[in-house]
Scaffold this active site. Structure first.
Site, mmCIF file in Angstrom:
data_model
loop_
_atom_site.group_PDB
_atom_site.id
_atom_site.type_symbol
_atom_site.label_atom_id
_atom_site.label_comp_id
_atom_site.label_asym_id
_atom_site.label_seq_id
_atom_site.Cartn_x
_atom_site.Cartn_y
_atom_site.Cartn_z
ATOM 1 N N ALA A 54 -13.743 -113.868 10.083
ATOM 2 C CA ALA A 54 -14.538 -114.577 9.078
ATOM 3 C C ALA A 54 -15.612 -113.754 8.386
ATOM 4 O O ALA A 54 -16.067 -114.125 7.303
ATOM 5 C CB ALA A 54 -15.197 -115.791 9.737
ATOM 6 N N PRO A 106 -17.721 -111.195 6.133
ATOM 7 C CA PRO A 106 -19.099 -111.706 6.125
ATOM 8 C C PRO A 106 -19.239 -113.186 5.780
ATOM 9 O O PRO A 106 -20.353 -113.659 5.560
ATOM 10 C CB PRO A 106 -19.752 -110.837 5.034
ATOM 11 C CG PRO A 106 -18.635 -110.545 4.080
ATOM 12 C CD PRO A 106 -17.390 -110.429 4.914
ATOM 13 N N GLY A 107 -18.135 -113.902 5.718
ATOM 14 C CA GLY A 107 -18.253 -115.346 5.534
ATOM 15 C C GLY A 107 -17.956 -115.822 4.123
ATOM 16 O O GLY A 107 -18.241 -116.969 3.779
ATOM 17 N N GLY A 108 -17.363 -114.960 3.298
ATOM 18 C CA GLY A 108 -17.054 -115.350 1.920
ATOM 19 C C GLY A 108 -16.158 -116.584 1.873
ATOM 20 O O GLY A 108 -16.439 -117.553 1.153
ATOM 21 N N LYS A 109 -15.094 -116.554 2.667
ATOM 22 C CA LYS A 109 -14.144 -117.676 2.618
ATOM 23 C C LYS A 109 -14.646 -118.841 3.470
ATOM 24 O O LYS A 109 -14.395 -120.000 3.149
ATOM 25 C CB LYS A 109 -12.753 -117.203 3.032
ATOM 26 C CG LYS A 109 -12.236 -116.127 2.081
ATOM 27 C CD LYS A 109 -10.845 -115.648 2.393
ATOM 28 C CE LYS A 109 -10.485 -114.440 1.535
ATOM 29 N NZ LYS A 109 -11.232 -113.210 1.915
ATOM 30 N N ASP A 128 -15.546 -113.656 14.449
ATOM 31 C CA ASP A 128 -15.331 -112.257 14.061
ATOM 32 C C ASP A 128 -15.660 -111.396 15.273
ATOM 33 O O ASP A 128 -16.526 -111.742 16.079
ATOM 34 C CB ASP A 128 -16.193 -111.859 12.861
ATOM 35 C CG ASP A 128 -15.593 -110.663 12.117
ATOM 36 O OD1 ASP A 128 -14.931 -110.871 11.081
ATOM 37 O OD2 ASP A 128 -15.778 -109.513 12.588
ATOM 38 N N ASP A 132 -12.878 -111.437 20.014
ATOM 39 C CA ASP A 132 -11.543 -111.132 19.513
ATOM 40 C C ASP A 132 -10.831 -112.480 19.338
ATOM 41 O O ASP A 132 -10.781 -113.290 20.275
ATOM 42 C CB ASP A 132 -10.801 -110.272 20.546
ATOM 43 C CG ASP A 132 -9.343 -110.110 20.183
ATOM 44 O OD1 ASP A 132 -9.011 -109.102 19.575
ATOM 45 O OD2 ASP A 132 -8.540 -111.026 20.498
ATOM 46 N N ASP A 165 -7.549 -114.225 7.807
ATOM 47 C CA ASP A 165 -7.791 -113.217 6.761
ATOM 48 C C ASP A 165 -7.845 -111.885 7.510
ATOM 49 O O ASP A 165 -8.917 -111.406 7.885
ATOM 50 C CB ASP A 165 -9.127 -113.548 6.067
ATOM 51 C CG ASP A 165 -9.380 -112.704 4.840
ATOM 52 O OD1 ASP A 165 -8.436 -112.042 4.365
ATOM 53 O OD2 ASP A 165 -10.525 -112.708 4.358
ATOM 54 N N CYS A 196 -6.038 -108.225 1.975
ATOM 55 C CA CYS A 196 -6.287 -107.552 0.700
ATOM 56 C C CYS A 196 -5.495 -106.249 0.686
ATOM 57 O O CYS A 196 -5.977 -105.212 0.252
ATOM 58 C CB CYS A 196 -7.774 -107.338 0.433
ATOM 59 S SG CYS A 196 -8.627 -106.380 1.703
HETATM 60 C C1 LIG Z 1 -10.788 -108.969 5.641
HETATM 61 S S1 LIG Z 1 -12.182 -109.036 6.656
HETATM 62 C C2 LIG Z 1 -12.613 -110.744 6.571
HETATM 63 C C3 LIG Z 1 -13.301 -111.181 5.303
HETATM 64 C C4 LIG Z 1 -13.789 -112.614 5.365
HETATM 65 N N1 LIG Z 1 -12.731 -113.550 5.696
HETATM 66 C C5 LIG Z 1 -14.452 -113.066 4.093
HETATM 67 O O1 LIG Z 1 -13.800 -113.711 3.260
HETATM 68 O O2 LIG Z 1 -15.641 -112.791 3.902
HETATM 69 C C6 LIG Z 1 -11.477 -108.924 8.242
HETATM 70 C C7 LIG Z 1 -12.441 -109.178 9.382
HETATM 71 O O3 LIG Z 1 -11.692 -109.203 10.591
HETATM 72 C C8 LIG Z 1 -12.561 -108.800 11.636
HETATM 73 N N2 LIG Z 1 -11.715 -108.513 12.800
HETATM 74 C C9 LIG Z 1 -10.989 -107.395 13.044
HETATM 75 N N3 LIG Z 1 -10.316 -107.529 14.188
HETATM 76 C C10 LIG Z 1 -10.603 -108.754 14.693
HETATM 77 C C11 LIG Z 1 -10.234 -109.463 15.867
HETATM 78 N N4 LIG Z 1 -9.395 -108.930 16.747
HETATM 79 N N5 LIG Z 1 -10.738 -110.702 16.058
HETATM 80 C C12 LIG Z 1 -11.606 -111.245 15.156
HETATM 81 N N6 LIG Z 1 -12.012 -110.602 14.046
HETATM 82 C C13 LIG Z 1 -11.503 -109.382 13.804
HETATM 83 C C14 LIG Z 1 -13.320 -107.651 11.028
HETATM 84 O O4 LIG Z 1 -14.533 -107.421 11.716
HETATM 85 C C15 LIG Z 1 -13.517 -108.131 9.585
HETATM 86 O O5 LIG Z 1 -14.789 -108.718 9.442
#
Ligand SMILES: C[S@@+](CC[C@H](N)C(=O)[O-])C[C@H]1O[C@@H](n2cnc3c(N)ncnc32)[C@H](O)[C@@H]1O
Length: 428
Positions: A247, A249-252, A269, A295, A317, A370
């Site tokens: 999630a 930085p929380g945009g979605k 996250d 995780d 995401d 993305c």
């Molecule tokens: C694409 S970004 C998310 C952007 C977010 N959804 C938004 O819209 O602001 C992917 C995120 O996945 C997190 N991440 C990576 N591996 C993860 C895991 N195993 N469990 C939870 N979060 C994870 C990363 O720290 C990162 O913040």
């Protein structure tokens, strides 16, 4: 501030060389000054072409330990070809920056190369570049995109080398997009709407968020158009339990809460620093959610063993190569390596499998990245569906992107959006 820190050209050279040779992220090392940032972005966007231009003016290559000097020289070439600086000033200041970097002995070399480029009319490219050089991408990514998208790949890579616009998301739970658009115009900020998404406004020119009316009180957020498509694809109903699994930085997360107030939303996250940004965004928008640092797959397994699995909506995401957002982060082209892709697709498949048992029967999971690489998108969903008879893929009908078999792919620059992939899975 050190002389190096105060000199934007020297600061840019230092930052570019940290990205290229120490694997640092540009966001962490970029200079504060706008000229320094413009030089970093320009050099990283056009690196292969600038190197080819430089080698045309040099008798022999600049050796490895003079990396900052080389980055300074490429910045000078970029400035002469692409920026509006008066050329004599660009040459003079770049030569002067050799001192700030401790390369005073190379003043003559830098002066000679930049003057040669100036005399040549400061071309942006060498004559008759081959397709790889013209793409401005590393070979492995050029080949992967060519294999995936064929004759569309040159256009995709050209778009990735252009500067991205600033998109806003209007908080429609507080103000209509039309009213907010009028407020922007009254502040002197031009913006345009998008046919893809009713909350989106594209600014004519990027601005500091503090200049946006109502930003601090939550009337608007900064979010790319493509990212704004997620919330309506997931389409939560008021009162649903929603899991936003990656999630920060929380945009979605915040968009979902704007669309359907009253959601019971859990945002997870695994990155503790990034989790803090979820809290900040929720706070600015006056929203509440359960925020967990974990995780996501391990968290889901614990939830299952505690006998409390069911979410009506899950957003995954997923962490990805970010190859769809190179236009915003040109350092990705040089930081990402082919071996990263294997680890990323393993992680994407693991997260999808781990979260699926937490989805209630009749529920919807939205898979998003993305990335513009099929190995992180189409192939992940195809592999998952082959092993999960209780999963059905919904055909997304939309005016954006293209259907790839199990999801829709947006290319960077299409609709002036970032490159994104979305797939919708429904549980029997
Ligand atoms: C694409 S970004 C998310 C952007 C977010 N959804 C938004 O819209 O602001 C992917 C995120 O996945 C997190 N991440 C990576 N591996 C993860 C895991 N195993 N469990 C939870 N979060 C994870 C990363 O720290 C990162 O913040």
């Amino acid at each position: 501030m050190s002389e190096r820190g105060a000199n934007p050209r020297a600061a840019a050279a230092l930052a570019v060389s940290q990205v290229l040779h120490q694997g640092r992220s540009l966001a962490d090392v970029q200079p504060d000054q706008s000229l320094g940032r413009a030089l970093c972005y320009g050099v990283l966007r056009h690196l292969p072409m600038l190197e080819a231009l430089a080698s045309g003016y040099l008798d022999r290559p600049i050796r490895g330990r003079d990396r900052q000097l080389k980055a300074l020289l490429l910045g000078g070439l970029f400035e002469l070809s692409w920026l509006n600086t008066a050329s004599h000033a660009a040459v003079h200041e770049t030569v002067a920056a050799t001192g700030a970097l401790g390369f005073s002995r190379a003043r003559g070399l830098v002066n000679a190369v930049l003057r040669a480029h100036q005399r040549a009319g400061a071309p942006r490219q060498v004559e008759q570049p081959d397709a790889l050089l013209a793409s401005g991408h590393p070979r492995w990514l050029y080949l992967a995109l060519d294999e995936a998208w064929g004759d569309k790949s040159p256009g995709i890579m050209a778009a990735a080398n252009r500067q991205a616009p600033m998109w806003l998301r209007v908080n429609q739970s507080r103000v209509s997009t039309a009213d907010y658009h009028s407020r922007l115009l009254a502040t002197g900020l031009q913006a345009e709407t998008s046919d893809w998404c009713s909350s989106a406004l594209r600014l004519g020119q990027a601005t500091d968020v503090t200049a946006l009316p109502g930003f601090s009180s939550g009337d608007v957020s900064v979010q790319d158009l493509a990212a704004q498509l997620a919330a309506s694809l997931l389409n939560p109903r008021p009162g649903d339990r929603v899991l936003d699994a990656c999630a920060a930085p929380g945009g979605k997360t915040t968009h979902l809460l704007e669309l359907a107030p009253g959601l019971r939303l859990t945002a997870i996250d695994s990155d503790a620093d990034r989790i803090e940004r979820i809290h900040q965004n929720l706070g600015r928008l006056g929203q509440t959610a359960e925020v967990v640092c974990a995780d996501a797959a391990n968290w889901a397994a614990k939830r299952l063993s505690a006998g409390d699995p069911d979410f009506q909506r899950i957003l995954l995401d997923a962490p990805c190569s970010a190859t769809g957002v190179i236009r915003r982060h040109p350092d990705i082209k040089w930081l990402r390596q082919p071996r990263d892709l294997e680890a990323l697709s393993r992680q994407q498949a693991r997260l999808l499998q781990g979260l699926w048992p937490c989805l209630a029967p009749g529920g919807t999971l939205l898979y998003a990245t993305c990335s513009i690489l099929p190995s992180e998108n189409e192939e992940i969903l195809a592999g998952f569906l082959a092993e999960h008879p209780d999963a059905r893929c919904r055909h997304i009908q939309a005016p954006w992107g293209r259907w790839t078999g199990h999801g829709r792919q947006i290319f960077p620059g299409e609709g002036d959006a970032d490159g994104f992939f979305y797939g919708v899975l429904e549980k029997a």
